[in-house]
Design a protein around this motif. Structure first.
Motif, PDB file in Angstrom:
ATOM      1  N   ALA A   4      18.789 -15.349 -47.719  1.00 46.39           N
ATOM      2  CA  ALA A   4      18.208 -14.212 -46.567  1.00 46.39           C
ATOM      3  C   ALA A   4      16.713 -13.875 -46.753  1.00 46.39           C
ATOM      4  O   ALA A   4      16.182 -13.744 -45.952  1.00 46.39           O
ATOM      5  CB  ALA A   4      19.221 -13.101 -46.458  1.00 46.39           C
ATOM      6  N   ARG A   5      16.747 -13.642 -48.249  1.00 49.91           N
ATOM      7  CA  ARG A   5      15.286 -13.371 -48.582  1.00 49.91           C
ATOM      8  C   ARG A   5      14.369 -14.369 -48.218  1.00 49.91           C
ATOM      9  O   ARG A   5      13.210 -14.342 -47.920  1.00 49.91           O
ATOM     10  CB  ARG A   5      15.012 -12.879 -49.772  1.00 49.91           C
ATOM     11  CG  ARG A   5      13.897 -12.509 -50.394  1.00 49.91           C
ATOM     12  CD  ARG A   5      13.877 -12.098 -51.681  1.00 49.91           C
ATOM     13  NE  ARG A   5      12.797 -11.653 -52.545  1.00 49.91           N
ATOM     14  CZ  ARG A   5      12.386 -11.327 -53.664  1.00 49.91           C
ATOM     15  NH1 ARG A   5      13.169 -11.531 -54.472  1.00 49.91           N
ATOM     16  NH2 ARG A   5      11.002 -10.939 -54.019  1.00 49.91           N
ATOM     17  N   LEU A   7      14.417 -16.824 -45.741  1.00 45.36           N
ATOM     18  CA  LEU A   7      14.634 -16.760 -44.501  1.00 45.36           C
ATOM     19  C   LEU A   7      13.664 -15.633 -43.831  1.00 45.36           C
ATOM     20  O   LEU A   7      12.846 -16.141 -43.013  1.00 45.36           O
ATOM     21  CB  LEU A   7      15.833 -16.765 -43.675  1.00 45.36           C
ATOM     22  CG  LEU A   7      16.514 -18.060 -44.095  1.00 45.36           C
ATOM     23  CD1 LEU A   7      18.162 -18.005 -43.461  1.00 45.36           C
ATOM     24  CD2 LEU A   7      16.093 -19.387 -43.716  1.00 45.36           C
ATOM     25  N   GLN A   8      13.755 -14.651 -44.524  1.00 38.33           N
ATOM     26  CA  GLN A   8      12.980 -13.431 -43.874  1.00 38.33           C
ATOM     27  C   GLN A   8      11.398 -13.673 -44.359  1.00 38.33           C
ATOM     28  O   GLN A   8      10.638 -13.344 -43.763  1.00 38.33           O
ATOM     29  CB  GLN A   8      13.516 -12.076 -44.514  1.00 38.33           C
ATOM     30  CG  GLN A   8      12.639 -10.905 -44.301  1.00 38.33           C
ATOM     31  CD  GLN A   8      12.591 -10.552 -42.657  1.00 38.33           C
ATOM     32  OE1 GLN A   8      13.374 -10.634 -42.038  1.00 38.33           O
ATOM     33  NE2 GLN A   8      11.354 -10.642 -42.037  1.00 38.33           N
ATOM     34  N   GLY A   9      11.396 -14.289 -45.620  1.00 44.26           N
ATOM     35  CA  GLY A   9       9.905 -14.711 -46.070  1.00 44.26           C
ATOM     36  C   GLY A   9       9.255 -15.532 -45.188  1.00 44.26           C
ATOM     37  O   GLY A   9       7.998 -15.523 -44.822  1.00 44.26           O
ATOM     38  N   ALA A  11       9.942 -16.128 -41.858  1.00 39.41           N
ATOM     39  CA  ALA A  11       9.761 -15.283 -40.558  1.00 39.41           C
ATOM     40  C   ALA A  11       8.358 -14.513 -41.002  1.00 39.41           C
ATOM     41  O   ALA A  11       7.361 -14.523 -40.088  1.00 39.41           O
ATOM     42  CB  ALA A  11      10.900 -14.344 -40.176  1.00 39.41           C
ATOM     43  N   ASP A  12       8.243 -13.654 -42.056  1.00 36.01           N
ATOM     44  CA  ASP A  12       7.060 -13.086 -42.171  1.00 36.01           C
ATOM     45  C   ASP A  12       5.811 -14.215 -42.507  1.00 36.01           C
ATOM     46  O   ASP A  12       4.743 -13.803 -41.923  1.00 36.01           O
ATOM     47  CB  ASP A  12       7.076 -12.404 -43.506  1.00 36.01           C
ATOM     48  CG  ASP A  12       8.169 -11.246 -43.538  1.00 36.01           C
ATOM     49  OD1 ASP A  12       8.267 -10.764 -42.424  1.00 36.01           O
ATOM     50  OD2 ASP A  12       8.503 -10.747 -44.578  1.00 36.01           O
ATOM     51  N   ARG A  14       5.343 -16.802 -40.699  1.00 33.68           N
ATOM     52  CA  ARG A  14       5.020 -17.554 -39.673  1.00 33.68           C
ATOM     53  C   ARG A  14       4.542 -16.345 -38.764  1.00 33.68           C
ATOM     54  O   ARG A  14       3.361 -16.745 -38.023  1.00 33.68           O
ATOM     55  CB  ARG A  14       6.296 -17.916 -38.682  1.00 33.68           C
ATOM     56  CG  ARG A  14       6.245 -19.007 -37.948  1.00 33.68           C
ATOM     57  CD  ARG A  14       7.336 -19.431 -37.147  1.00 33.68           C
ATOM     58  NE  ARG A  14       6.560 -20.042 -36.024  1.00 33.68           N
ATOM     59  CZ  ARG A  14       7.518 -20.637 -35.069  1.00 33.68           C
ATOM     60  NH1 ARG A  14       8.879 -20.809 -35.254  1.00 33.68           N
ATOM     61  NH2 ARG A  14       7.057 -20.942 -33.802  1.00 33.68           N
TER      62      ARG A  14
END
Length: 246
Positions: A4-5, A7-9, A11-12, A14
């Motif tokens: 999850a980290r 995937l969040q990374g 997103a950040d 992008r």
């Protein structure tokens, strides 16, 4: 949680870096890559070549493996799988890089496994010992030369000697040696001490790794450097307190 980290990374990334450097990514997509530097680094999660050198996408071509080892050239080429050699060939013959850096580091698990040998916890792994055997000869030289010295000192010496050995193996690829002789490619041997945040570079004149204090340093191999200058035995002599000789 770990995934999850990531995937969040992304997103950040992008919404941040990618958007802020959209022109760079568009240019790389349309024009392709043209890095001037190949870095052969370790797979260790703590030593990321891009972060260490603060580069941007497109600046460096990178291949990472256990202990940042360069295998000897297979001549004539066979039909087996040579991932690191293929990456080196693509960078040198395809992308025509001008610098090749072998980047090893302190506290390397692959080198520790090599030093510990059959008595180590990693000896039961299927592929590790075969891979690290690339540097077995220099390990044996270091162990003999530093007999009785603390394990930490032996590990550091083998880490550095393995880098020099990889530089020497690079010169076994004819198409790379030809480019070095023609002054088109320069080779560098670096060792990063992550506990102190300091980069060291191999100096062929003293046969020692010296701290990099600015933006100028002596390359390990350039056009007129004799092969004897990068003999791992010279580093062994220096580490053992004997004056290295060509």
């Amino acid at each position: 949680m770990a995934l999850a980290r990531l995937l969040q990374g992304f997103a950040d990334f992008r919404l941040g870096y990618y958007r802020d450097h959209l022109d760079l990514f568009q240019r790389l997509a349309s024009e392709g890559q043209s890095p001037k530097i190949l870095i052969i680094g370790c797979s260790d999660a703590r030593v990321d070549p891009g972060i260490l050198t603060q580069t941007r996408p497109g600046d460096i071509f990178t291949v990472r493996n256990v202990a940042a080892l360069v295998p000897p050239a297979q001549l004539p080429p066979d039909q087996r799988h040579h991932g690191t050699s293929a990456a080196i060939e693509f960078a040198v013959r395809g992308l025509e890089v001008e610098h090749v850096v072998v980047l090893g580091h302190a506290l390397c698990g692959g080198i520790a496994a090599l030093v510990d040998g059959s008595g180590g916890i990693l000896s039961r792994f299927d592929y590790l010992s075969t891979w690290t055997s690339i540097a077995r000869e220099v390990r044996d030289e270091i162990v003999r030369a530093l007999e009785g010295q603390p394990r930490e000192q032996v590990l550091r010496a083998v880490e550095q000697a393995a880098i020099v050995n990889s530089i020497r193996n690079l010169m076994g690829f004819p198409w790379l040696a030809e480019r070095v002789a023609a002054g088109k490619v320069v080779l560098h041997a670096w060792w990063f001490n992550l506990t102190e945040g300091q980069l060291y570079a191999f100096d062929p004149n003293s046969a020692r790794f010296k701290p990099v204090l600015g933006v100028e340093l002596a390359p390990a191999v350039e056009q007129a450097t004799p092969l004897s200058a990068i003999a791992p035995a010279r580093l062994v002599e220096a580490l053992a307190g004997r004056p290295p000789s060509f």
